[in-house]
Design a protein around this motif. Structure first.
Motif, PDB file in Angstrom:
ATOM      1  N   LEU A 110     -11.515  -6.138   0.089  1.00  0.00           N
ATOM      2  CA  LEU A 110     -12.185  -4.830   0.158  1.00  0.00           C
ATOM      3  C   LEU A 110     -13.689  -4.981   0.371  1.00  0.00           C
ATOM      4  O   LEU A 110     -14.386  -4.014   0.691  1.00  0.00           O
ATOM      5  CB  LEU A 110     -11.953  -4.058  -1.150  1.00  0.00           C
ATOM      6  N   TRP A 164     -10.504   0.100   4.975  1.00  0.00           N
ATOM      7  CA  TRP A 164      -9.559  -0.947   4.527  1.00  0.00           C
ATOM      8  C   TRP A 164      -8.128  -0.417   4.560  1.00  0.00           C
ATOM      9  O   TRP A 164      -7.210  -1.098   4.988  1.00  0.00           O
ATOM     10  CB  TRP A 164      -9.959  -1.366   3.110  1.00  0.00           C
ATOM     11  N   LYS A 165      -7.956   0.830   4.094  1.00  0.00           N
ATOM     12  CA  LYS A 165      -6.619   1.421   4.088  1.00  0.00           C
ATOM     13  C   LYS A 165      -6.094   1.593   5.516  1.00  0.00           C
ATOM     14  O   LYS A 165      -4.918   1.408   5.786  1.00  0.00           O
ATOM     15  CB  LYS A 165      -6.634   2.769   3.361  1.00  0.00           C
ATOM     16  N   GLN A 217     -15.654   2.409   2.924  1.00  0.00           N
ATOM     17  CA  GLN A 217     -15.143   1.036   2.998  1.00  0.00           C
ATOM     18  C   GLN A 217     -13.648   0.997   2.620  1.00  0.00           C
ATOM     19  O   GLN A 217     -12.868   0.305   3.257  1.00  0.00           O
ATOM     20  CB  GLN A 217     -15.946   0.147   2.035  1.00  0.00           C
ATOM     21  N   VAL A 218     -13.298   1.759   1.581  1.00  0.00           N
ATOM     22  CA  VAL A 218     -11.885   1.813   1.167  1.00  0.00           C
ATOM     23  C   VAL A 218     -11.053   2.475   2.256  1.00  0.00           C
ATOM     24  O   VAL A 218      -9.950   2.011   2.590  1.00  0.00           O
ATOM     25  CB  VAL A 218     -11.733   2.571  -0.171  1.00  0.00           C
ATOM     26  N   ALA A 219     -11.597   3.571   2.818  1.00  0.00           N
ATOM     27  CA  ALA A 219     -10.861   4.281   3.874  1.00  0.00           C
ATOM     28  C   ALA A 219     -10.603   3.357   5.059  1.00  0.00           C
ATOM     29  O   ALA A 219      -9.502   3.334   5.623  1.00  0.00           O
ATOM     30  CB  ALA A 219     -11.654   5.515   4.306  1.00  0.00           C
ATOM     31  N   LEU A 271       0.854  -1.187   0.000  1.00  0.00           N
ATOM     32  CA  LEU A 271       0.000   0.000   0.000  1.00  0.00           C
ATOM     33  C   LEU A 271       0.889   1.236   0.000  1.00  0.00           C
ATOM     34  O   LEU A 271       1.849   1.317   0.763  1.00  0.00           O
ATOM     35  CB  LEU A 271      -0.874  -0.015   1.248  1.00  0.00           C
ATOM     36  N   MET A 310     -20.867  -4.244  -3.874  1.00  0.00           N
ATOM     37  CA  MET A 310     -19.771  -3.376  -4.293  1.00  0.00           C
ATOM     38  C   MET A 310     -18.931  -3.991  -5.405  1.00  0.00           C
ATOM     39  O   MET A 310     -18.748  -5.206  -5.460  1.00  0.00           O
ATOM     40  CB  MET A 310     -18.852  -3.079  -3.091  1.00  0.00           C
ATOM     41  N   GLY A 323      -8.156  11.370  -0.502  1.00  0.00           N
ATOM     42  CA  GLY A 323      -9.353  11.342   0.344  1.00  0.00           C
ATOM     43  C   GLY A 323      -9.662   9.956   0.888  1.00  0.00           C
ATOM     44  O   GLY A 323     -10.722   9.741   1.463  1.00  0.00           O
ATOM     45  N   ASP A 324      -8.757   9.019   0.670  1.00  0.00           N
ATOM     46  CA  ASP A 324      -8.910   7.637   1.138  1.00  0.00           C
ATOM     47  C   ASP A 324     -10.095   6.920   0.504  1.00  0.00           C
ATOM     48  O   ASP A 324     -10.565   5.910   1.023  1.00  0.00           O
ATOM     49  CB  ASP A 324      -9.030   7.573   2.663  1.00  0.00           C
ATOM     50  N   ALA A 325     -10.582   7.449  -0.627  1.00  0.00           N
ATOM     51  CA  ALA A 325     -11.660   6.762  -1.325  1.00  0.00           C
ATOM     52  C   ALA A 325     -11.106   5.738  -2.309  1.00  0.00           C
ATOM     53  O   ALA A 325     -11.855   4.941  -2.881  1.00  0.00           O
ATOM     54  CB  ALA A 325     -12.538   7.763  -2.062  1.00  0.00           C
ATOM     55  N   ALA A 326      -9.791   5.786  -2.558  1.00  0.00           N
ATOM     56  CA  ALA A 326      -9.139   4.811  -3.431  1.00  0.00           C
ATOM     57  C   ALA A 326      -7.840   4.357  -2.776  1.00  0.00           C
ATOM     58  O   ALA A 326      -7.290   5.052  -1.926  1.00  0.00           O
ATOM     59  CB  ALA A 326      -8.849   5.421  -4.801  1.00  0.00           C
ATOM     60  N   LEU A 353     -13.950   1.614  -4.774  1.00  0.00           N
ATOM     61  CA  LEU A 353     -15.168   0.793  -4.702  1.00  0.00           C
ATOM     62  C   LEU A 353     -16.356   1.567  -5.240  1.00  0.00           C
ATOM     63  O   LEU A 353     -16.541   2.743  -4.909  1.00  0.00           O
ATOM     64  CB  LEU A 353     -15.446   0.381  -3.253  1.00  0.00           C
ATOM     65  N   GLU A 354     -17.122   0.901  -6.046  1.00  0.00           N
ATOM     66  CA  GLU A 354     -18.346   1.510  -6.582  1.00  0.00           C
ATOM     67  C   GLU A 354     -19.536   0.653  -6.173  1.00  0.00           C
ATOM     68  O   GLU A 354     -19.408  -0.572  -6.060  1.00  0.00           O
ATOM     69  CB  GLU A 354     -18.298   1.538  -8.107  1.00  0.00           C
ATOM     70  N   GLY A 355     -20.652   1.314  -5.991  1.00  0.00           N
ATOM     71  CA  GLY A 355     -21.868   0.562  -5.684  1.00  0.00           C
ATOM     72  C   GLY A 355     -22.478  -0.010  -6.955  1.00  0.00           C
ATOM     73  O   GLY A 355     -22.428   0.619  -8.012  1.00  0.00           O
ATOM     74  N   GLY A 401     -18.903   3.137  -0.422  1.00  0.00           N
ATOM     75  CA  GLY A 401     -17.686   2.591  -1.032  1.00  0.00           C
ATOM     76  C   GLY A 401     -16.442   3.316  -0.556  1.00  0.00           C
ATOM     77  O   GLY A 401     -15.432   2.691  -0.216  1.00  0.00           O
ATOM     78  N   ALA A 402     -16.519   4.649  -0.527  1.00  0.00           N
ATOM     79  CA  ALA A 402     -15.375   5.447  -0.082  1.00  0.00           C
ATOM     80  C   ALA A 402     -15.019   5.139   1.363  1.00  0.00           C
ATOM     81  O   ALA A 402     -13.843   4.994   1.717  1.00  0.00           O
ATOM     82  CB  ALA A 402     -15.686   6.931  -0.260  1.00  0.00           C
TER      83      ALA A 402
END
Lengths: 130, 205
Positions: free
Chosen positions: A96, B28-29, B24-26, A9, A66, A41-44, A58-60, B21-22
């Protein structure tokens, strides 16, 4: 090692410059911008291993589950990276909480590379996560 | 794999799913973040001015020099003993020269070790990008290699000093070979002394 794979990571903003030259010819600026914003933004999540770099979010899906969506993937150029890392990406997608792994590409060559588990909807390629 | 998701988040449900989703990724990170944090923190901590790794590497450089030059001194003593020149000015010259060489080697080793820690820190911070280039990231091991390099440098310095100083003091040939060889060397030495002592009188010009 993340989720038992060889991926590490890392932060997209810190490592992008290392692969930019290799990637910029065919990765749209909007994808790069989205990867940067989402990662910050920790969304990816930005992941790297010996085969290259992957940014995934992640997408819905319509049914409330997901999908792990690969925003950017840049290989180091060693042939066979996709097949070597497909299992690892599925593992990470499952970790995930995703039930599907997907990416978009307008390169028709993917049809020859992907296995029968993959489906294609215009430029969207996807498969279920076992 | 080069395009964005292209998904337009129109409905409230889709926006909500995107948020989930965001998050969940946050989450997980965060779960995996300690690995990344530990890697970066270890590398940066090791590079600090007074870090344990730096002290360890520079101290080892001095210890390595002491150990290796101690062995070299013993060899010089054996050479002097074989030649019967223990306590002579020639032996003292060799030992003094080696002491100077040891000081130089210790200082050089410390600077080298210090620089090596700096190099390893930079290497560590670059390691992440190296992975992306397909290179192996063995940064943490590099810190250990610094000590090994220091030892090898001290050993090489000590051997070089021994060779040079023993040669300068005229002891070199005395540690070579059999007693017959030593006898032959001694004869040559005596002959030289005789020549210099009676120059002119015996017509050697």
């Amino acid at each position: 090692m993340i989720a038992g794979t060889s991926f590490e990571l890392t932060e997209f903003g810190a490592v992008w410059s290392a692969v930019r030259d290799r990637a910029k010819a065919w990765i749209p600026a909007e994808s790069i911008a989205q990867a940067l914003v989402d990662d910050q933004g920790d969304a990816a999540a930005c992941l790297m291993n010996e085969d290259g770099l992957v940014v995934v979010n992640l997408e819905g899906r319509g049914d409330g589950t997901m999908r792990a969506f690969v925003l950017i993937a840049v290989s180091t150029g060693r042939p066979g990276a996709f097949h070597r890392q497909e299992r690892a990406m599925l593992t990470i997608a499952r970790d995930l909480g995703a039930v599907e792994l997907a990416f978009r590409s307008d390169r028709p060559g993917w049809l020859r590379v992907l296995g029968p588990e993959w489906s294609c909807d215009f430029d969207l390629f996807y498969r279920s996560v076992p | 794999m080069s395009k964005s998701s292209g998904q337009v988040k129109e409905t409230e449900a889709q926006r909500a799913m995107a948020q989930v989703g965001a998050q969940q990724v946050a989450s997980w990170k965060k779960r995996w973040a300690p690995r990344l944090t530990a890697f970066a923190a270890d590398t940066e901590k090791a590079g600090l001015a007074d870090s344990a790794e730096r002290r360890h590497a520079t101290a080892l450089a001095g210890t390595d020099a002491s150990a290796q030059f101690g062995l070299a001194n013993q060899k010089a003593l054996v050479a002097a003993s074989n030649n019967g020149t223990v306590g002579s000015s020639r032996q003292k010259l060799a030992l003094t020269g080696m002491a100077n060489d040891q000081a130089t080697s210790t200082a050089f080793g410390s600077v080298s070790a210090d620089q090596a820690v700096d190099d390893s820190t930079v290497q560590g911070l670059q390691a992440v990008t190296s992975i992306a280039r397909g290179e192996k990231a063995d940064t943490i091991n590099a810190m250990g290699r610094n000590a090994a390099i220091s030892g090898q440098q001290a050993a090489a310095d000590a051997q070089q000093s021994l060779d040079a100083r023993i040669g300068e003091a005229g002891l070199a040939t005395k540690i070579i070979g059999t007693s017959a060889g030593m006898w032959y060397d001694q004869q040559k030495e005596d002959e030289r002394d005789l020549r210099s002592g009676v120059r002119g009188q015996r017509g050697y010009g």
